[in-house]
Design a protein around this motif. Structure first.
Motif, short mmCIF file in Angstrom:
data_model
loop_
_atom_site.label_atom_id
_atom_site.label_comp_id
_atom_site.label_asym_id
_atom_site.label_seq_id
_atom_site.Cartn_x
_atom_site.Cartn_y
_atom_site.Cartn_z
N ARG A 1 0.81 -1.22 0.00
CA ARG A 1 0.00 0.00 0.00
C ARG A 1 0.85 1.28 0.00
N SER A 2 1.99 1.24 0.66
CA SER A 2 2.83 2.45 0.74
C SER A 2 3.65 2.71 -0.53
N SER A 3 3.63 1.78 -1.48
CA SER A 3 4.39 1.97 -2.72
C SER A 3 3.53 2.67 -3.78
N ARG A 4 4.16 3.05 -4.86
CA ARG A 4 3.43 3.69 -5.97
C ARG A 4 2.43 2.74 -6.62
N TYR A 5 2.59 1.43 -6.39
CA TYR A 5 1.72 0.43 -6.98
C TYR A 5 0.67 -0.10 -6.00
N GLY A 6 0.62 0.45 -4.80
CA GLY A 6 -0.28 -0.05 -3.76
C GLY A 6 -1.75 0.16 -4.08
N ASN A 7 -2.59 -0.69 -3.47
CA ASN A 7 -4.04 -0.58 -3.65
C ASN A 7 -4.58 0.40 -2.62
N ASP B 1 5.43 3.01 -15.93
CA ASP B 1 5.42 2.19 -14.72
C ASP B 1 5.00 0.77 -15.04
N MET B 2 4.02 0.60 -15.91
CA MET B 2 3.60 -0.74 -16.29
C MET B 2 4.72 -1.46 -17.04
N GLU B 3 5.43 -0.75 -17.87
CA GLU B 3 6.56 -1.34 -18.60
C GLU B 3 7.66 -1.75 -17.61
N PHE B 4 7.86 -0.95 -16.57
CA PHE B 4 8.84 -1.28 -15.54
C PHE B 4 8.49 -2.61 -14.85
N LEU B 5 7.19 -2.86 -14.65
CA LEU B 5 6.75 -4.09 -13.99
C LEU B 5 6.83 -5.31 -14.90
N ARG B 6 6.80 -5.09 -16.21
CA ARG B 6 6.80 -6.21 -17.16
C ARG B 6 8.00 -7.12 -16.92
N GLY B 7 7.72 -8.41 -16.73
CA GLY B 7 8.77 -9.39 -16.55
C GLY B 7 9.31 -9.50 -15.13
N ARG B 8 8.80 -8.68 -14.23
CA ARG B 8 9.29 -8.70 -12.84
C ARG B 8 8.28 -9.38 -11.92
N ASP B 9 8.80 -10.03 -10.89
CA ASP B 9 7.95 -10.55 -9.83
C ASP B 9 7.48 -9.38 -8.98
N VAL B 10 6.30 -9.51 -8.37
CA VAL B 10 5.80 -8.48 -7.46
C VAL B 10 5.68 -9.07 -6.06
N VAL B 11 5.87 -8.22 -5.05
CA VAL B 11 5.93 -8.66 -3.66
C VAL B 11 4.95 -7.85 -2.83
N CYS B 12 4.07 -8.56 -2.10
CA CYS B 12 3.12 -7.89 -1.22
C CYS B 12 2.82 -8.79 -0.03
N PHE B 13 2.02 -8.28 0.92
CA PHE B 13 1.69 -9.03 2.13
C PHE B 13 0.51 -9.99 1.98
#
Length: 125
Positions: free
Chosen positions: A32-38, A73-85
């Motif tokens: 949540r505290s990141s730029r990608y948080g819900n 930002d979406m291109e930055f996420l492409r191919g990367r794993d994402v980490v959340c709680f």
């Protein structure tokens, strides 16, 4: 240079506070505290005043917050794993980010009320 995951498909990884646990190299934190948080929280009042469910906050993320995430930002996420709680067996906005960042077409399945089947989401413990 862009660091990409070595696994064939990017996945969602559960962030842990356990001693010695480290975020995998190249993965992106989407809490949540990141730029990608819900920004939508389970239990907060929804548009109709009733507490929102996990499915509702994920749908609202896709329909209302995701369109505001830049193409870069979406291109930055492409191919990367994402980490959340979120627990890996639970639906998470990270599933939506993974699907959107790693597909060619950008349909909004949740905006039409069709949830993402959990068997289409790759998760790692």
């Amino acid at each position: 240079m862009k660091v990409q995951s070595t696994s064939p498909l990017p996945k969602r990884i559960q962030l842990k506070r356990a001693r010695g646990w480290r975020k995998p190299e190249g993965s992106v934190v989407i809490t949540r505290s990141s730029r990608y948080g819900n920004p939508f929280k389970i239990g907060d009042p929804g548009p109709d005043g009733t507490p929102m469910t996990r499915e509702e906050v994920c749908r609202r993320f896709e329909c209302e917050a995701l369109p505001n995430i830049s193409a870069a930002d979406m291109e930055f996420l492409r191919g990367r794993d994402v980490v959340c709680f979120c627990k890996l067996e639970d639906m998470c906005h990270g599933d939506i980010l993974l699907r959107r960042a790693n597909q060619e077409t950008h349909s909004s399945e949740l905006c039409t009320g069709n949830p993402v089947p959990q068997d289409e989401v790759d998760v790692e413990h």
